[in-house]
Design a protein around this motif. Structure first.
Motif, PDB file in Angstrom:
ATOM      1  N   GLN A  73       0.831  -1.208   0.000  1.00 21.20           N
ATOM      2  CA  GLN A  73       0.000   0.000   0.000  1.00 21.20           C
ATOM      3  C   GLN A  73       0.864   1.256   0.000  1.00 21.20           C
ATOM      4  O   GLN A  73       0.529   2.246  -0.661  1.00 21.20           O
ATOM      5  N   LEU A  74       1.986   1.227   0.699  1.00 19.17           N
ATOM      6  CA  LEU A  74       2.898   2.371   0.686  1.00 19.17           C
ATOM      7  C   LEU A  74       3.456   2.596  -0.713  1.00 19.17           C
ATOM      8  O   LEU A  74       3.562   3.743  -1.173  1.00 19.17           O
ATOM      9  N   ARG A 107      -3.506   2.046 -13.337  1.00 16.76           N
ATOM     10  CA  ARG A 107      -2.134   1.550 -13.247  1.00 16.76           C
ATOM     11  C   ARG A 107      -1.430   2.248 -12.088  1.00 16.76           C
ATOM     12  O   ARG A 107      -0.832   1.616 -11.223  1.00 16.76           O
ATOM     13  N   VAL A 108      -1.494   3.563 -12.076  1.00 15.16           N
ATOM     14  CA  VAL A 108      -1.005   4.393 -10.975  1.00 15.16           C
ATOM     15  C   VAL A 108      -2.235   5.013 -10.331  1.00 15.16           C
ATOM     16  O   VAL A 108      -3.080   5.573 -11.034  1.00 15.16           O
ATOM     17  N   LEU A 109      -2.342   4.905  -9.029  1.00 17.19           N
ATOM     18  CA  LEU A 109      -3.550   5.366  -8.350  1.00 17.19           C
ATOM     19  C   LEU A 109      -3.681   6.883  -8.379  1.00 17.19           C
ATOM     20  O   LEU A 109      -2.700   7.603  -8.200  1.00 17.19           O
ATOM     21  N   PRO A 110      -4.921   7.378  -8.570  1.00 14.96           N
ATOM     22  CA  PRO A 110      -5.175   8.811  -8.426  1.00 14.96           C
ATOM     23  C   PRO A 110      -5.104   9.202  -6.945  1.00 14.96           C
ATOM     24  O   PRO A 110      -5.095   8.330  -6.057  1.00 14.96           O
ATOM     25  N   ALA A 111      -5.096  10.481  -6.663  1.00 14.69           N
ATOM     26  CA  ALA A 111      -4.911  10.986  -5.296  1.00 14.69           C
ATOM     27  C   ALA A 111      -5.902  10.396  -4.308  1.00 14.69           C
ATOM     28  O   ALA A 111      -5.524   9.995  -3.201  1.00 14.69           O
ATOM     29  N   ARG A 112      -7.174  10.311  -4.665  1.00 16.07           N
ATOM     30  CA  ARG A 112      -8.173   9.828  -3.711  1.00 16.07           C
ATOM     31  C   ARG A 112      -7.924   8.369  -3.319  1.00 16.07           C
ATOM     32  O   ARG A 112      -8.133   7.985  -2.173  1.00 16.07           O
ATOM     33  N   SER A 136      -5.208   4.134   0.267  1.00 13.42           N
ATOM     34  CA  SER A 136      -4.100   3.229   0.561  1.00 13.42           C
ATOM     35  C   SER A 136      -3.388   3.634   1.844  1.00 13.42           C
ATOM     36  O   SER A 136      -2.983   2.775   2.641  1.00 13.42           O
ATOM     37  N   ALA A 137      -3.249   4.932   2.077  1.00 15.48           N
ATOM     38  CA  ALA A 137      -2.630   5.411   3.323  1.00 15.48           C
ATOM     39  C   ALA A 137      -3.484   5.017   4.526  1.00 15.48           C
ATOM     40  O   ALA A 137      -2.959   4.558   5.554  1.00 15.48           O
ATOM     41  N   VAL A 185      -5.078   1.035   9.109  1.00 11.42           N
ATOM     42  CA  VAL A 185      -5.989  -0.055   9.486  1.00 11.42           C
ATOM     43  C   VAL A 185      -5.193  -1.344   9.711  1.00 11.42           C
ATOM     44  O   VAL A 185      -5.438  -2.063  10.685  1.00 11.42           O
ATOM     45  N   SER A 186      -4.234  -1.624   8.857  1.00  9.08           N
ATOM     46  CA  SER A 186      -3.400  -2.820   9.022  1.00  9.08           C
ATOM     47  C   SER A 186      -2.641  -2.780  10.339  1.00  9.08           C
ATOM     48  O   SER A 186      -2.522  -3.804  11.031  1.00  9.08           O
ATOM     49  N   ALA A 187      -2.126  -1.626  10.703  1.00 10.26           N
ATOM     50  CA  ALA A 187      -1.391  -1.484  11.961  1.00 10.26           C
ATOM     51  C   ALA A 187      -2.313  -1.730  13.157  1.00 10.26           C
ATOM     52  O   ALA A 187      -1.932  -2.415  14.115  1.00 10.26           O
ATOM     53  N   VAL A 188      -3.528  -1.195  13.101  1.00  9.90           N
ATOM     54  CA  VAL A 188      -4.491  -1.392  14.186  1.00  9.90           C
ATOM     55  C   VAL A 188      -4.838  -2.877  14.307  1.00  9.90           C
ATOM     56  O   VAL A 188      -4.887  -3.430  15.414  1.00  9.90           O
ATOM     57  N   ILE A 189      -5.049  -3.539  13.188  1.00  8.98           N
ATOM     58  CA  ILE A 189      -5.376  -4.966  13.210  1.00  8.98           C
ATOM     59  C   ILE A 189      -4.214  -5.767  13.800  1.00  8.98           C
ATOM     60  O   ILE A 189      -4.423  -6.679  14.612  1.00  8.98           O
ATOM     61  N   ALA A 190      -2.989  -5.421  13.421  1.00 12.21           N
ATOM     62  CA  ALA A 190      -1.819  -6.121  13.960  1.00 12.21           C
ATOM     63  C   ALA A 190      -1.738  -5.951  15.474  1.00 12.21           C
ATOM     64  O   ALA A 190      -1.471  -6.920  16.203  1.00 12.21           O
TER      65      ALA A 190
END
Length: 123
Positions: A18-19, A37-42, A47-48, A53-58
């Motif tokens: 995601q980073l 292919r490359v994500l737009p800003a939104r 992804s940020a 969310v991944s950190a909270v789940i961990a």
């Protein structure tokens, strides 16, 4: 404990992915429906948020497994059941993606995360 560690390792790898998306890597076909292919800003913002969310789940998983003690037991217990439901919901959502790379990569990953989160929730 092993399930919580495996869950955390997979989440860390997904956070790195995601980073990379946040930083503009051309890997968008594996995420967010695979239409860019490359994500737009939104979607980069999404992804940020996903990294957080991944950190909270961990943290919840490691707390539930007893590796750390950061949140009350009721929070990690209920939280892991919510996480399990979140991943279970993610399985069909990823399976329905119009992006073949996302379907074939992320669906099994989320299924593994669901199984691991169930094991942690039951512990």
């Amino acid at each position: 404990m092993a399930a919580a560690i495996a869950l955390t390792v997979i989440l860390a790898l997904l956070a790195v992915f995601q980073l990379a998306l946040v930083l503009g890597a051309p890997l968008g076909r594996f995420a967010w429906g695979g239409t860019h292919r490359v994500l737009p800003a939104r979607l980069r913002i999404g992804s940020a948020v996903s990294i957080v969310v991944s950190a909270v789940i961990a943290v919840l998983a490691l707390d539930r497994a007893g590796a750390i003690d950061l949140v009350p037991d009721i929070v990690s217990t209920v939280g892991m059941w919510v996480v399990f439901a979140y991943f279970v919901l993610g399985i069909p959502l990823n399976a329905m993606s119009r992006s073949r790379p996302e379907r074939y990569t992320m669906t099994p990953v989320v299924a593994v995360l669901a199984i691991l989160s169930l094991i942690v929730a039951l512990s």
